[in-house]
Scaffold this active site. Sequence first.
Site, PDB file in Angstrom:
ATOM      1  N   GLY A  12       0.788  -1.442   0.032  1.00 46.77           N
ATOM      2  CA  GLY A  12       0.137  -0.125   0.074  1.00 46.77           C
ATOM      3  C   GLY A  12       0.757   1.175   0.061  1.00 46.77           C
ATOM      4  O   GLY A  12       0.380   2.338   0.366  1.00 46.77           O
ATOM      5  N   ASN A  14       1.649   3.070  -2.683  1.00 50.46           N
ATOM      6  CA  ASN A  14       0.957   4.018  -3.603  1.00 50.46           C
ATOM      7  C   ASN A  14      -0.092   4.706  -2.826  1.00 50.46           C
ATOM      8  O   ASN A  14      -0.374   5.737  -2.781  1.00 50.46           O
ATOM      9  CB  ASN A  14       0.767   3.293  -4.639  1.00 50.46           C
ATOM     10  CG  ASN A  14       1.822   3.217  -5.539  1.00 50.46           C
ATOM     11  OD1 ASN A  14       2.281   4.387  -6.332  1.00 50.46           O
ATOM     12  ND2 ASN A  14       2.458   2.106  -5.607  1.00 50.46           N
ATOM     13  N   MET A  92      -3.913  -7.255  -7.429  1.00 53.91           N
ATOM     14  CA  MET A  92      -2.863  -8.337  -8.221  1.00 53.91           C
ATOM     15  C   MET A  92      -4.262  -9.289  -8.760  1.00 53.91           C
ATOM     16  O   MET A  92      -3.870 -10.388  -9.052  1.00 53.91           O
ATOM     17  CB  MET A  92      -2.060  -9.076  -7.095  1.00 53.91           C
ATOM     18  CG  MET A  92      -1.009  -8.277  -6.559  1.00 53.91           C
ATOM     19  SD  MET A  92       0.013  -7.403  -8.002  1.00 53.91           S
ATOM     20  CE  MET A  92       0.852  -8.720  -8.515  1.00 53.91           C
ATOM     21  N   ARG A  93      -4.929  -8.629  -9.510  1.00 54.09           N
ATOM     22  CA  ARG A  93      -6.047  -9.370 -10.019  1.00 54.09           C
ATOM     23  C   ARG A  93      -6.561  -8.699 -11.237  1.00 54.09           C
ATOM     24  O   ARG A  93      -6.827  -7.341 -11.292  1.00 54.09           O
ATOM     25  CB  ARG A  93      -7.420  -9.594  -9.160  1.00 54.09           C
ATOM     26  CG  ARG A  93      -7.434 -10.419  -8.140  1.00 54.09           C
ATOM     27  CD  ARG A  93      -8.555 -10.559  -7.246  1.00 54.09           C
ATOM     28  NE  ARG A  93      -8.244 -11.423  -6.070  1.00 54.09           N
ATOM     29  CZ  ARG A  93      -8.712 -12.824  -5.866  1.00 54.09           C
ATOM     30  NH1 ARG A  93      -9.294 -13.363  -6.840  1.00 54.09           N
ATOM     31  NH2 ARG A  93      -8.223 -13.464  -4.789  1.00 54.09           N
ATOM     32  N   ASN A 109      -5.134   2.537 -12.825  1.00 53.34           N
ATOM     33  CA  ASN A 109      -4.022   1.442 -12.368  1.00 53.34           C
ATOM     34  C   ASN A 109      -2.536   2.226 -12.298  1.00 53.34           C
ATOM     35  O   ASN A 109      -2.573   3.112 -13.216  1.00 53.34           O
ATOM     36  CB  ASN A 109      -4.378   0.175 -13.025  1.00 53.34           C
ATOM     37  CG  ASN A 109      -3.353  -0.838 -12.698  1.00 53.34           C
ATOM     38  OD1 ASN A 109      -3.120  -1.122 -11.239  1.00 53.34           O
ATOM     39  ND2 ASN A 109      -2.534  -1.653 -13.578  1.00 53.34           N
ATOM     40  N   HIS A 111       1.097   0.697 -13.243  1.00 54.19           N
ATOM     41  CA  HIS A 111       1.951  -0.358 -13.511  1.00 54.19           C
ATOM     42  C   HIS A 111       3.635  -0.282 -13.590  1.00 54.19           C
ATOM     43  O   HIS A 111       3.935   0.851 -14.159  1.00 54.19           O
ATOM     44  CB  HIS A 111       1.471  -0.966 -15.082  1.00 54.19           C
ATOM     45  CG  HIS A 111       2.234  -2.150 -15.434  1.00 54.19           C
ATOM     46  ND1 HIS A 111       1.819  -3.338 -15.055  1.00 54.19           N
ATOM     47  CD2 HIS A 111       3.377  -2.311 -16.491  1.00 54.19           C
ATOM     48  CE1 HIS A 111       2.650  -4.164 -15.637  1.00 54.19           C
ATOM     49  NE2 HIS A 111       3.322  -3.668 -16.571  1.00 54.19           N
ATOM     50  N   ASP A 147      -3.404  -4.552 -18.506  1.00 54.53           N
ATOM     51  CA  ASP A 147      -2.580  -3.201 -18.802  1.00 54.53           C
ATOM     52  C   ASP A 147      -2.404  -2.733 -19.986  1.00 54.53           C
ATOM     53  O   ASP A 147      -1.232  -2.278 -20.633  1.00 54.53           O
ATOM     54  CB  ASP A 147      -1.047  -3.795 -18.342  1.00 54.53           C
ATOM     55  CG  ASP A 147      -0.936  -4.470 -17.141  1.00 54.53           C
ATOM     56  OD1 ASP A 147      -1.494  -3.994 -15.975  1.00 54.53           O
ATOM     57  OD2 ASP A 147       0.011  -5.601 -16.879  1.00 54.53           O
ATOM     58  N   GLN A 173       9.572   2.679  -7.765  1.00 51.23           N
ATOM     59  CA  GLN A 173       8.461   3.029  -6.968  1.00 51.23           C
ATOM     60  C   GLN A 173       8.655   4.605  -6.423  1.00 51.23           C
ATOM     61  O   GLN A 173       7.626   5.081  -6.246  1.00 51.23           O
ATOM     62  CB  GLN A 173       8.691   2.009  -5.826  1.00 51.23           C
ATOM     63  CG  GLN A 173       7.729   0.685  -5.929  1.00 51.23           C
ATOM     64  CD  GLN A 173       6.904   0.314  -4.744  1.00 51.23           C
ATOM     65  OE1 GLN A 173       7.579  -0.025  -3.829  1.00 51.23           O
ATOM     66  NE2 GLN A 173       5.797   0.259  -4.938  1.00 51.23           N
TER      67      GLN A 173
HETATM   68  C1  GRF Z   1       3.604  -1.515  -7.728  1.00 54.49           C
HETATM   69  O1  GRF Z   1       4.680  -1.675  -7.918  1.00 54.49           O
HETATM   70  C2  GRF Z   1       2.632  -1.177  -8.552  1.00 54.49           C
HETATM   71  O2  GRF Z   1       3.243  -0.501  -9.842  1.00 54.49           O
HETATM   72  C3  GRF Z   1       2.280  -2.619  -8.822  1.00 54.49           C
HETATM   73  O3  GRF Z   1       2.321  -3.156  -7.613  1.00 54.49           O
HETATM   74  C4  GRF Z   1       3.094  -2.597  -6.804  1.00 54.49           C
HETATM   75  C5  GRF Z   1       2.066  -2.024  -5.427  1.00 54.49           C
HETATM   76  O4  GRF Z   1       3.040  -1.545  -4.488  1.00 54.49           O
HETATM   77  N1  GRF Z   1       0.998  -2.466  -9.624  1.00 54.49           N
HETATM   78  P1  GRF Z   1       2.362  -0.916  -3.185  1.00 54.49           P
HETATM   79  O5  GRF Z   1       1.243  -2.003  -2.710  1.00 54.49           O
HETATM   80  O6  GRF Z   1       1.570   0.354  -3.632  1.00 54.49           O
HETATM   81  O7  GRF Z   1       3.462  -0.562  -2.276  1.00 54.49           O
END
Ligand code: GRF
Length: 209
Positions: A12, A14, A92-93, A109, A111, A147, A173
């Site tokens: 989490g 992000n 992740m789905r 999303n 990516h 994607d 990140q």
């Molecule tokens: C990120 O690298 C994002 O691009 C990918 O999954 C990861 C999630 O990281 N889809 P977080 O849970 O936000 O730390």
Amino acid sequence: MLNIGVLGSGSGSNFQAIQDAIKAGKIAARINCVASDVADAYILERARKEGIAAAHIDCSPFKTKIEGEGARRMIDYLDEHEVDFVVLAGFMRMVKEPLLSAFPLRMVNIHPALLPAFPGLASWKQALEYGAKLAGCTVHFIDAGMDTGPIILQRAVPVEDDDTPESLHARIQVEEHIAYPEAIGLIAEGRVEVAGRRVLIDRGNLSRI
Ligand code: GRF
């Protein structure tokens, strides 16, 4: 004002970057709730620490997609919290029906690659193994593909000779945590227009975030 629901499966970070930008007054939005398909995902703990409603939503019997009954449960949860915009943050789905059609061009999303290169899983590892010299991240709208939705923003990073998958992912990140709040902020201000596959952004004279 966007009323956001965040969906995640993992740490989490992000979600945290977006929430921090909202608290700093940089995004005209609020996060109404967070949902995870993983009962002990750290994103749920982060949400609770922020005083945001958080719940595990059972997405079984599927493992790699949200579809059917699980999707219906997710829609009910998002409706209950009056969500009108969905942010996937490490979810992740694959999003399938009926969730996909419930938020048309209202679901984004992030990516960890410069799409259309390296869709799918562990994209930073794919980029490293391929020998790419640039990697990065992409914020895009969700469509039915993997994607493949219209691209809103991208940020690039160099791939260094001594990179490991972990060091490259960490560099990507850092950029994700800039790109995602920026993209959501632009959408919240009505500066984003979708024209077929192209996303047009009116930045005005502002330099953002
Ligand atoms: C990120 O690298 C994002 O691009 C990918 O999954 C990861 C999630 O990281 N889809 P977080 O849970 O936000 O730390």
